[in-house]
Write an enzyme that holds these catalytic residues in place. Structure first.
Site, short mmCIF file in Angstrom:
data_model
loop_
_atom_site.label_atom_id
_atom_site.label_comp_id
_atom_site.label_asym_id
_atom_site.label_seq_id
_atom_site.Cartn_x
_atom_site.Cartn_y
_atom_site.Cartn_z
N SER A 526 40.43 1.81 29.88
CA SER A 526 41.73 2.40 30.19
C SER A 526 42.74 1.96 29.14
O SER A 526 42.57 2.22 27.96
CB SER A 526 42.16 2.00 31.61
OG SER A 526 43.26 2.76 32.03
N ASP A 614 36.84 11.29 36.12
CA ASP A 614 38.04 10.48 35.93
C ASP A 614 39.29 11.36 36.02
O ASP A 614 39.46 12.30 35.25
CB ASP A 614 37.98 9.79 34.56
CG ASP A 614 39.10 8.78 34.35
OD1 ASP A 614 40.02 8.72 35.17
OD2 ASP A 614 39.02 8.03 33.36
N HIS A 646 37.27 6.84 37.01
CA HIS A 646 37.97 6.02 36.02
C HIS A 646 37.42 4.61 35.94
O HIS A 646 37.29 4.05 34.85
CB HIS A 646 39.46 5.98 36.36
CG HIS A 646 40.29 5.31 35.31
ND1 HIS A 646 40.37 5.76 34.02
CD2 HIS A 646 41.09 4.21 35.37
CE1 HIS A 646 41.17 4.98 33.30
NE2 HIS A 646 41.62 4.03 34.10
#
Length: 669
Positions: A526, A614, A646
């Protein structure tokens, strides 16, 4: 480092169980006080690719001066199969369970003799599926132990049954990443005496969750998240507009907290005189320092127990209280209803603190740090009952362990002094090494407003056991260093955070001669992937390998596909409003702060791991970088996980990611 050895090591690490919840019941036997400590643990099992839930029980013998005389051996752990939620009643210690059986959700109540009550919630057809997540979900007993409260999806009539076929394809909003099956939650109350199930009507513009009973069982406190004009992703985001409400069983409700704030974690005191909750600001950093507020039930007035801490504070014994950043445990009050005990990020650690509602003094209950010594790097409170604390402790080199102890009568009061905006890092190395210098993997957390506490981390432990050193960096903007540190990153992503990480890397290399500056890799997911890609683009001659999970690559193209579009504006220093329409200037700013602009300079071998489902960071972000590097003849590999989101949290996905990351590092370092 053959794949079999790597997978075997990872399997061994996953097999270490982690305590997640605890419940304590007090008993008297032959003049002795017994504390029955029930604990719930999770364990990952790779053969079946599943996560197991298990229960373990200890009996503590307590002396009159609150000293633990002895603890009886727990015996074998007991599996908890198909359980979605469980909760112990406050007096008798009855156990309520919501479980899945043959496509039906059952509510069961157990006592020491066996099954006392069973309701088929699906067959009652009053609501949809029960919520078992940590954002909305709850299973709350009334003090009289006659009623149970939980959150479920609102029932929707079948279009064919109602004849309203035209609505079948109408878009139904949900609460974003990892909450895609959560749309319209409702408060559901079961009367265990009659078996009657009632669905309470909350305000039409809010989604209720985190509900708790009042002391008399005649009303309910809950958090209501406003879902108009539309829903934004809730996972990892404590900055969503919400309020504290109270509703009675007839459906009459009242908003108790102020407007235009975010709230979470309402917790009622044992005597019912006060309720504490956490409060933050709306928008901006999606995780930030929070206030601890207290509602006086009699006067209905709210006061602040702990305000936002702008600068991490230095105390002689604790190293400094830095504010509240995490949800409160379900049981957090002392027996006399005067103190609240909680865990929070604290610089590079996680510690346990206690605040006195009378004086507002804050004390630290973790390791004695007067000599700079810590037995454990991280302390997390699981529960407190009659001042007995049940705590999970761990360090980067010590798996999670369970500890118990009594809350001190007064605690040590600490005086504070302010300090500047600092940041930190944790270096973990193999315990033995030869003459060859160690390759270094720079591990960067996502968020960006989260933290790498000095606690057990399976990925770090696995890499270190395979002979790699790991540097985990808490750059400015990480939680645990004060609100000013968090706000300092707004408008400076891709710049300040990149410099902080690189500075930490250079400091480690300069001060530790066992590290090999010629064998550096960087790894993150991320925002950690965002920074990893920035580092290999801004410092192309420093890193030889990189592995990233669902990285942010191009903030401009991410804007229209993310479930937290507000953060795409806030991160680059722009204000957000629901009716916002992108401008050329805003998109240009987002693009300038993105690692895709440095792609032509990237040299090192890059491994991309992407989840097709995601909704936080579209997998097309990683694909964009993959194609850009492929077209330039760079060394790049992409792993695609069609059923994951995610967090890449499926057991088989995590195993695959660890194995491929290790092999990638081995090949290129």
């Amino acid at each position: 480092m053959d794949p079999t050895r790597i997978t075997g090591l990872y399997s061994d690490l996953c097999a270490l169980a982690v305590p997640v919840r605890a419940h304590v019941k007090e008993q008297k036997l032959n003049g002795q006080t017994l504390y029955d400590v029930n604990t719930e643990w999770t364990q990952t099992e790779l053969v079946r690719g599943s996560r197991l839930s298990l229960c373990q029980r200890w009996i503590l013998l307590i002396e009159e001066n609150q000293k633990i005389q002895s603890a009886l051996p727990p015996g074998p752990a007991v599996p908890q199969n198909a359980e979605c939620l469980s909760s112990f009643s406050p007096v008798q210690g009855l156990r309520a369970v919501i479980k899945e059986t043959s496509g039906h959700q059952l509510l069961e109540v157990w006592d020491e003799r066996g099954l006392r009550k069973c309701l088929n919630l699906t067959a009652l057809s009053k609501h949809g599926r029960v919520y078992d997540d940590t954002h909305f979900g709850c299973l709350s007993w009334s003090r009289c132990e006659n009623k149970l409260l939980y959150i479920a999806e609102k029932k929707i009539d079948s279009p064919n049954a109602s004849g309203n076929v035209k609505d079948r394809s109408v878009y139904r909003e949900d609460w974003g990443e990892a909450l895609s099956n959560k749309s319209v939650p409702v408060l559901s109350c079961v009367d265990l005496r009659t078996g009657c199930l009632t669905v309470l009507e909350a305000p039409a513009d809010v989604s209720p969750g985190q509900a708790v009973w009042s002391l008399d069982g005649e009303s309910i406190f809950f958090v209501g998240w406003y879902h108009e004009p539309y829903r934004l992703g809730l996972k990892f985001c404590s900055n969503r507009r919400s309020a504290l409400f109270q509703i009675d069983l007839a459906g009459h409700y009242e908003r108790l907290s102020e407007e235009n704030v975010s709230v979470l974690s309402p917790r009622l005191s044992p005597d019912g005189s006060a309720l504490v909750f956490l409060q933050g600001k709306v928008f901006g950093p999606h995780a930030q320092c929070l206030k601890m507020q207290m509602l006086d039930i009699k006067s209905n007035k709210i006061s602040t127990l702990i305000d936002i801490v702008h600068r991490a504070q230095n105390g002689e014994d604790t190293g400094g209280f830095a504010g509240v950043y995490e949800s409160l445990p379900s049981c957090c009050w002392s027996e006399d209803s005067q103190r609240i005990v909680f865990s929070s990020a604290h610089k590079n650690w996680k510690d346990i603190f206690v605040v006195d509602r009378r004086t507002q003094n804050i004390s630290c209950l973790s390791d004695n740090m007067s000599a700079g010594l810590r037995v454990f790097g991280s302390w997390k409170l699981l529960t407190i009952h009659r001042d007995l604390l049940v705590v999970c402790c761990s360090s980067p080199n010590t798996p999670p362990t369970l500890r118990v102890g009594f809350l001190p009568p007064d605690g040590h009061i600490v005086s504070w002094k302010l300090s500047g905006l600092d940041f930190g890092a944790i270096l973990v190395k193999p315990s033995t090494q030869g003459k060859t210098k160690l390759p270094l993997v720079v591990f960067i957390h996502g968020g960006p407003h989260s933290q790498f506490p000095a606690e057990w981390n399976i990925t770090t432990a696995g890499l270190v056991q395979l002979g790699l050193a790991v540097l985990m960096v808490n750059y400015r903007g990480s939680t645990g260093f004060g609100q000013d540190s968090i706000l300092s990153l707004i408008g400076h992503i891709g710049q300040q955070d990149v410099r902080d990480v690189q500075r930490a890397v250079q400091f480690a290399l300069q001060t530790d001669p066992t590290l090999d500056p010629e064998r550096l890799a960087v790894f993150g997911g991320s925002h950690g992937g965002f920074l990893s890609c920035h580092l290999i683009g801004q410092f192309p001659d420093v890193y030889r390998a990189c592995a990233v999970r669902n990285p942010v690559v191009n903030a401009a193209t991410l804007l229209g596909t993310s479930d937290i579009i507000d953060w795409r504006y806030s991160s680059v220093g722009l204000d957000f409003s629901y009716e916002q329409i992108p401008t050329a200037e805003a998109l240009a700013t987002m693009l300038q702060r993105s690692p895709i602009t440095h792609a032509p300079k990237m040299k090192c071998a890059l491994l991309l791991m992407l989840g097709a489902k995601d909704r936080r960071v579209s997998p097309h972000q990683g694909l964009e970088l993959y194609r850009t590097l492929k077209s330039r003849g760079k060394t790049v590999r992409l792993l695609w996980f069609p059923e994951d989101g995610h967090s890449l949290s499926r057991v088989d996905t995590q195993t695959d990611c660890f194995l491929n990351t290790v092999l990638w590092l081995q090949e290129h370092l």
